[in-house]
Write a protein that holds these residues in place. Structure first.
Motif, mmCIF file in Angstrom:
data_model
loop_
_atom_site.group_PDB
_atom_site.id
_atom_site.type_symbol
_atom_site.label_atom_id
_atom_site.label_comp_id
_atom_site.label_asym_id
_atom_site.label_seq_id
_atom_site.Cartn_x
_atom_site.Cartn_y
_atom_site.Cartn_z
ATOM 1 N N THR A 67 0.860 -1.177 0.000
ATOM 2 C CA THR A 67 0.000 0.000 0.000
ATOM 3 C C THR A 67 0.896 1.227 0.000
ATOM 4 O O THR A 67 1.879 1.273 0.737
ATOM 5 C CB THR A 67 -0.898 0.014 1.254
ATOM 6 N N THR A 68 0.545 2.223 -0.797
ATOM 7 C CA THR A 68 1.329 3.453 -0.829
ATOM 8 C C THR A 68 0.986 4.304 0.380
ATOM 9 O O THR A 68 0.021 4.042 1.095
ATOM 10 C CB THR A 68 1.049 4.261 -2.107
ATOM 11 N N THR A 69 1.764 5.360 0.584
ATOM 12 C CA THR A 69 1.503 6.265 1.697
ATOM 13 C C THR A 69 0.150 6.954 1.545
ATOM 14 O O THR A 69 -0.442 7.370 2.530
ATOM 15 C CB THR A 69 2.616 7.325 1.811
ATOM 16 N N ARG B 185 -3.819 0.492 -2.689
ATOM 17 C CA ARG B 185 -3.303 -0.876 -2.649
ATOM 18 C C ARG B 185 -2.898 -1.321 -4.054
ATOM 19 O O ARG B 185 -3.560 -0.982 -5.025
ATOM 20 C CB ARG B 185 -4.359 -1.840 -2.121
ATOM 21 N N TYR B 186 -1.852 -2.117 -4.115
ATOM 22 C CA TYR B 186 -1.384 -2.666 -5.384
ATOM 23 C C TYR B 186 -1.290 -4.179 -5.286
ATOM 24 O O TYR B 186 -0.995 -4.737 -4.229
ATOM 25 C CB TYR B 186 -0.015 -2.095 -5.765
ATOM 26 N N PHE B 187 -1.519 -4.835 -6.429
ATOM 27 C CA PHE B 187 -1.440 -6.283 -6.552
ATOM 28 C C PHE B 187 -0.588 -6.603 -7.772
ATOM 29 O O PHE B 187 -0.482 -5.794 -8.692
ATOM 30 C CB PHE B 187 -2.834 -6.892 -6.758
ATOM 31 N N SER C 148 7.317 -3.369 1.494
ATOM 32 C CA SER C 148 6.210 -2.503 1.102
ATOM 33 C C SER C 148 5.773 -2.666 -0.344
ATOM 34 O O SER C 148 4.714 -2.203 -0.714
ATOM 35 C CB SER C 148 6.598 -1.042 1.323
ATOM 36 N N GLY C 149 6.581 -3.279 -1.177
ATOM 37 C CA GLY C 149 6.253 -3.391 -2.593
ATOM 38 C C GLY C 149 6.611 -2.142 -3.378
ATOM 39 O O GLY C 149 6.417 -2.087 -4.588
ATOM 40 N N VAL D 86 -1.455 -4.086 -10.825
ATOM 41 C CA VAL D 86 -2.771 -3.453 -10.939
ATOM 42 C C VAL D 86 -3.226 -2.997 -9.552
ATOM 43 O O VAL D 86 -2.673 -3.423 -8.536
ATOM 44 C CB VAL D 86 -3.810 -4.428 -11.546
ATOM 45 N N THR D 87 -4.266 -2.175 -9.514
ATOM 46 C CA THR D 87 -4.836 -1.743 -8.231
ATOM 47 C C THR D 87 -6.008 -2.625 -7.821
ATOM 48 O O THR D 87 -6.572 -2.430 -6.759
ATOM 49 C CB THR D 87 -5.284 -0.270 -8.291
ATOM 50 N N GLY D 88 -6.358 -3.578 -8.653
ATOM 51 C CA GLY D 88 -7.446 -4.518 -8.387
ATOM 52 C C GLY D 88 -7.762 -5.257 -9.670
ATOM 53 O O GLY D 88 -7.109 -5.037 -10.699
ATOM 54 N N PRO D 89 -8.726 -6.161 -9.635
ATOM 55 C CA PRO D 89 -9.102 -6.880 -10.852
ATOM 56 C C PRO D 89 -9.382 -5.902 -11.993
ATOM 57 O O PRO D 89 -10.003 -4.858 -11.788
ATOM 58 C CB PRO D 89 -10.357 -7.642 -10.452
#
Length: 187
Positions: free
Chosen positions: A76-78, A82-84, A128-129, A158-161
């Motif tokens: 997750t960024t500051t 969220r990123y996947f 943190s990714g 991606v940020t989600g599907p």
């Protein structure tokens, strides 16, 4: 003058022959549009064809290339986003020589991250990714490194599907576009 010319040529060769430069501050930002240029030393080696669909000289993008529900959280960024990552091994056909270029055209925030297996492993090991995000781009050039398929380790961030649209091009293969689901997204 000869010494200055020699120094400049030496500096240029050193800058061009190393691994891609790493940013000093690996904080994620908007999708970077610059090209991620890989070399044969970044490849996982020569592969046999895996009977997957080859699109524009590249195998590993079409449905059936893995579990599209395999999204792994990478951080997750500051700002709270969220990123996947969807791990996707890509292999470029010798028929696409000297290289194939894979670009994400939609959605704008999706990114590609590819490199040597050790580099990708190093990026995955950060908590943190953010290193994966900083190394990602929307375009990657995959060199052909022999008579068989040349494989590359990495994935799609991606940020989600999402339905991801890829454009694949090379000097010797017909340009192609394909849209695939990443995660449980109907396309």
């Amino acid at each position: 003058m000869t010494l200055l010319t020699t120094a400049l040529i030496g500096a240029s060769l050193t800058a061009c022959s190393g691994a891609p430069a790493r940013p000093e501050h690996p904080a994620p930002g908007p999708a970077t549009s610059s090209l991620l240029l890989l070399s044969c030393s970044d490849s996982a080696g020569q592969q046999g064809r895996d009977h997957e669909t080859v699109i524009g000289g590249v195998e590993g993008l079409a449905p059936g290339s893995g579990d599209p529900a395999g999204l792994y959280p990478i951080g997750t960024t500051t700002s709270g986003k969220r990123y996947f990552i969807y791990k996707a091994f890509l292999a470029v056909s010798a028929s696409a020589a000297p290289f194939a270029t894979v670009s994400i055209t939609r959605p704008a925030g999706a990114r590609l991250v590819y490199g040597s297996p050790s580099r990708i492993g190093e990026l995955f090991s950060t908590r943190s990714g953010q290193a994966l995000l900083a190394a990602s781009r929307n375009t990657v050039r995959l060199p052909v490194c022999g008579p068989r398929f040349t494989g590359f380790t990495g994935g799609i961030i991606v940020t989600g599907p999402a339905c991801i649209t890829f454009q694949i091009s090379s000097p010797r293969a017909r340009e192609a576009t394909v849209t695939v689901p990443i995660g449980p997204a109907p396309c």
